[in-house]
Design an enzyme around this catalytic site. Structure first.
Site, PDB file in Angstrom:
ATOM      1  N   ASP A   1       0.874  -1.186   0.000  1.00 31.85           N
ATOM      2  CA  ASP A   1       0.000   0.000   0.000  1.00 31.85           C
ATOM      3  C   ASP A   1       0.902   1.225   0.000  1.00 31.85           C
ATOM      4  O   ASP A   1       2.112   1.124   0.258  1.00 31.85           O
ATOM      5  CB  ASP A   1      -0.914   0.010   1.248  1.00 31.85           C
ATOM      6  CG  ASP A   1      -1.842   1.224   1.262  1.00 31.85           C
ATOM      7  OD1 ASP A   1      -2.398   1.570   0.205  1.00 31.85           O
ATOM      8  OD2 ASP A   1      -2.011   1.846   2.335  1.00 31.85           O
ATOM      9  N   SER A   2       0.305   2.381  -0.235  1.00 33.58           N
ATOM     10  CA  SER A   2       1.086   3.616  -0.155  1.00 33.58           C
ATOM     11  C   SER A   2       1.439   3.948   1.298  1.00 33.58           C
ATOM     12  O   SER A   2       2.341   4.740   1.540  1.00 33.58           O
ATOM     13  CB  SER A   2       0.293   4.761  -0.787  1.00 33.58           C
ATOM     14  OG  SER A   2      -0.970   4.867  -0.167  1.00 33.58           O
TER      15      SER A   2
ATOM     16  N   CYS B   1      -4.178  -1.574  -1.996  1.00 35.05           N
ATOM     17  CA  CYS B   1      -4.366  -0.147  -2.242  1.00 35.05           C
ATOM     18  C   CYS B   1      -5.341  -0.032  -3.407  1.00 35.05           C
ATOM     19  O   CYS B   1      -5.080  -0.565  -4.496  1.00 35.05           O
ATOM     20  CB  CYS B   1      -3.017   0.489  -2.601  1.00 35.05           C
ATOM     21  SG  CYS B   1      -3.132   2.206  -3.130  1.00 35.05           S
TER      22      CYS B   1
ATOM     23  N   GLU C   1      -3.287   8.864   8.221  1.00 35.09           N
ATOM     24  CA  GLU C   1      -1.832   8.746   8.379  1.00 35.09           C
ATOM     25  C   GLU C   1      -1.349   9.527   9.608  1.00 35.09           C
ATOM     26  O   GLU C   1      -0.321   9.204  10.190  1.00 35.09           O
ATOM     27  CB  GLU C   1      -1.106   9.235   7.114  1.00 35.09           C
ATOM     28  CG  GLU C   1      -1.265   8.301   5.915  1.00 35.09           C
ATOM     29  CD  GLU C   1      -0.376   7.051   5.987  1.00 35.09           C
ATOM     30  OE1 GLU C   1       0.759   7.153   6.462  1.00 35.09           O
ATOM     31  OE2 GLU C   1      -0.832   5.978   5.550  1.00 35.09           O
TER      32      GLU C   1
ATOM     33  N   CYS D   1     -11.067   2.711  -0.274  1.00 37.48           N
ATOM     34  CA  CYS D   1      -9.669   3.048   0.017  1.00 37.48           C
ATOM     35  C   CYS D   1      -9.314   2.256   1.266  1.00 37.48           C
ATOM     36  O   CYS D   1     -10.093   2.241   2.229  1.00 37.48           O
ATOM     37  CB  CYS D   1      -9.526   4.544   0.272  1.00 37.48           C
ATOM     38  SG  CYS D   1      -7.891   5.018   0.905  1.00 37.48           S
TER      39      CYS D   1
ATOM     40  N   HIS E   1      -7.340   2.790   3.557  1.00 43.02           N
ATOM     41  CA  HIS E   1      -7.177   3.580   4.785  1.00 43.02           C
ATOM     42  C   HIS E   1      -8.510   3.763   5.518  1.00 43.02           C
ATOM     43  O   HIS E   1      -8.537   3.952   6.731  1.00 43.02           O
ATOM     44  CB  HIS E   1      -6.632   4.973   4.460  1.00 43.02           C
ATOM     45  CG  HIS E   1      -5.159   5.024   4.194  1.00 43.02           C
ATOM     46  ND1 HIS E   1      -4.584   4.470   3.081  1.00 43.02           N
ATOM     47  CD2 HIS E   1      -4.146   5.563   4.920  1.00 43.02           C
ATOM     48  CE1 HIS E   1      -3.273   4.691   3.111  1.00 43.02           C
ATOM     49  NE2 HIS E   1      -2.977   5.343   4.225  1.00 43.02           N
TER      50      HIS E   1
HETATM   51  N1  DGL Z   1      -4.805   3.061   0.722  1.00 47.26           N
HETATM   52  C1  DGL Z   1      -4.808   3.738  -0.569  1.00 47.26           C
HETATM   53  C2  DGL Z   1      -6.055   3.321  -1.340  1.00 47.26           C
HETATM   54  O1  DGL Z   1      -6.625   2.282  -1.005  1.00 47.26           O
HETATM   55  C3  DGL Z   1      -4.628   5.204  -0.310  1.00 47.26           C
HETATM   56  C4  DGL Z   1      -4.070   5.898  -1.408  1.00 47.26           C
HETATM   57  C5  DGL Z   1      -3.265   7.150  -1.274  1.00 47.26           C
HETATM   58  O2  DGL Z   1      -2.061   7.024  -1.063  1.00 47.26           O
HETATM   59  O3  DGL Z   1      -3.826   8.211  -1.563  1.00 47.26           O
HETATM   60  O4  DGL Z   1      -6.467   3.948  -2.274  1.00 47.26           O
END
Ligand code: DGL
Length: 278
Positions: A8-9, A71, A155, A193, A195
């Protein structure tokens, strides 16, 4: 024992890892949070694909034999690029499992044709239209709403419990009011997402104050099931209480370890710093 790479990011993919660990305990996990290049969701398709492919290649170099793109943004915009770059490794994304979870939620209410799924996601994911296409292929109507402030709030750890959660509640109220204006008939809310499951209690509270309670679902559990389906049955069923997990991040490793432990609901071992370039 298979090595499963999870990417993931940032922290968001830990919501998927949390579902993978009990379902597939007899595996070794390598997790990468590309925190230096986060957020992906505000970037162009080309940049997202470049970041996602380099992250996936890194996990393959660490021995990953199966990749979970935990992600939505990378799945929606770069799944084909990742598969093309790593043709010998099975790659599982989160969009299809998320859409299938929405279908299951709607079917449990017994009314598919009258259902509209409201998808909250990053700007890049909503612009790609990946969820709308996938949900429509399952016979569902969809409205996508971009919520660019939510990933930075997660975050920062401004989730429940946090003294700053009231700020997140204010932001959620604005996004959900706007979304429900566009889609007043929505009856399922899909968190598009990885997150966002960390905000689920705050999202449910906000829906309550807006007098629009809805079933809130995410792709984590369905993604873990899709991964398990690719593994031989005995591996998925093996008993191993503590799967080995190795964590990498491209920046802020102390913060990753601190917040990651809270998100994963178990202490994280030391997080390794890795430089994947710009
Ligand atoms: N967890 C990422 C997703 O599911 C977040 C993306 C981001 O870095 O903006 O889209």
């Amino acid at each position: 024992m298979k090595t499963i790479g999870v990417f993931d990011s940032g922290f968001g993919g830990l919501t998927v890892l949390r579902e993978l660990l009990p379902l597939i305990p007899d595996a070794r996990y390598v997790y990468l949070g590309d925190t230096a290049r986060l957020p992906y969701g505000s970037k162009s398709r080309e940049t997202i694909a470049r970041y996602a492919v380099s992250s996936a290649r890194f996990l393959a170099e660490q021995g990953a034999e199966l990749l979970v793109i935990a992600c939505n943004t990378a799945t929606a915009l770069a799944l084909d690029d990742i598969r093309e770059a790593l043709p010998n490794i099975p790659v599982v994304g989160v969009v299809r499992p998320g859409a299938e979870s929405a279908l299951a939620a709607v079917q449990s209410k017994g009314n598919t044709s009258a259902s509209r799924v409201l998808v909250l996601a990053t700007a890049a994911t909503t612009q790609s239209g990946a969820y709308t296409r996938t949900l429509q292929s399952l016979g569902l109507r969809a409205t996508e709403k971009a919520c660019p402030l939510l990933v930075p709030l997660v975050e920062e750890g401004w989730i429940d419990p946090s003294p700053h959660a009231s700020v997140t509640l204010d932001v959620l109220r604005i996004y959900l009011l706007e979304a429900l204006e566009q889609a007043p008939d929505a009856n399922v809310l899909l968190l598009g997402c990885t997150h966002y499951p960390l905000l689920k209690p705050l999202i449910e509270t906000t829906l309550g104050t807006l007098h629009h309670p809805m079933k809130v679902i995410d792709s984590a559990e369905a993604t873990a099931r899709a991964v398990a389906a690719l593994l031989p049955a005995q591996e998925g069923a093996a008993i191993n209480a503590a799967p080995e997990c190795i964590f990498y991040a491209t920046d802020s490793i102390e913060k990753f370890q601190r917040l990651g432990s809270a998100f994963l609901r178990q202490p994280l071992p030391a997080v390794h710093l890795v430089d994947l370039g710009g």
